[in-house]
Scaffold this active site. Sequence first.
Site, PDB file in Angstrom:
ATOM      1  CG  ASP A  66      57.962  -4.091 -89.340  1.00 36.71           C
ATOM      2  OD1 ASP A  66      56.713  -4.084 -89.293  1.00 36.71           O
ATOM      3  OD2 ASP A  66      58.589  -3.553 -90.267  1.00 36.71           O
ATOM      4  CE1 TYR A  68      50.709  -1.352 -84.521  1.00 40.11           C
ATOM      5  CE2 TYR A  68      51.377  -1.085 -82.225  1.00 40.11           C
ATOM      6  CZ  TYR A  68      50.525  -1.636 -83.177  1.00 40.11           C
ATOM      7  OH  TYR A  68      49.505  -2.457 -82.773  1.00 40.11           O
ATOM      8  CG  PHE A  79      50.404  -6.919 -82.447  1.00 39.60           C
ATOM      9  CD1 PHE A  79      50.004  -6.537 -83.723  1.00 39.60           C
ATOM     10  CD2 PHE A  79      51.063  -8.129 -82.303  1.00 39.60           C
ATOM     11  CE1 PHE A  79      50.253  -7.351 -84.826  1.00 39.60           C
ATOM     12  CE2 PHE A  79      51.312  -8.948 -83.397  1.00 39.60           C
ATOM     13  CZ  PHE A  79      50.893  -8.552 -84.663  1.00 39.60           C
ATOM     14  CG  HIS A 192      49.668  -8.741 -89.738  1.00 35.81           C
ATOM     15  ND1 HIS A 192      49.118  -7.529 -89.414  1.00 35.81           N
ATOM     16  CD2 HIS A 192      50.868  -8.809 -89.093  1.00 35.81           C
ATOM     17  CE1 HIS A 192      49.951  -6.874 -88.611  1.00 35.81           C
ATOM     18  NE2 HIS A 192      51.018  -7.630 -88.394  1.00 35.81           N
TER      19      HIS A 192
END
Length: 225
Positions: A66, A68, A79, A192
């Site tokens: 999801d 930031y 990202f 991740h």
Amino acid sequence: MDEFIPDDWRVALAPALADPRLHDLDRWLQAEEAGGKAVYPPRGSRLRALALTPLADVRVVILGQDPYHGPGQAHGLAFSVPEGVRLPPSLRNIYRELAEDCPVAPRTSGDLESWARQGVLLLNTTLTVEAAQAGSHAGRGWELLTDAIVRAVAQGAGPTVFILWGNHAQGKVARIAELGTGTHHLLITSAHPSPLSARRGFFGSRPFSRANTFLAEHGRGTIAW
């Protein structure tokens, strides 16, 4: 959804966009914001990835969890952060892996728009988040739309690289495999890039060079990472 969706994506996503659950999601988001909660990214940029990367141009899908959840960070590309914003830890780890994987000059900007304009769809499984509350909008309905986005790409004729970082992203594997077309796509899965998990398989996974090798072998060029 009051977000701008380009015509090519709108046609492919029409069944999902007509689903009442997405309208319920939109009403819930409006209520959250009307109640004083900060939601990131702001309206108007939540589907920016689709605007920057036409469906026919998608060569790589990078899928995260999801957005930031800090102020000024999320701007509709997974990202990525706007120019001038301090690099978040996950992005610093992505750049570290990139530097070890490919012969590229060190990057200082966290804005990944140049990737998006080359056919890299920067997508999260959930497209909004409450301020300071990671994962807070998971299960609210975004997954219906992001499933449809992944499915639309997987149904395309062009061999595509799917880079799935983390468990949430890897939950989309079924959406690719169920089409029976996964044999002409490349799936790259790993932990991740978050500092909490990067050392459990993200570092050393070499997703960038592997993606370019696959694209070149299938006549789709390479990405200037």
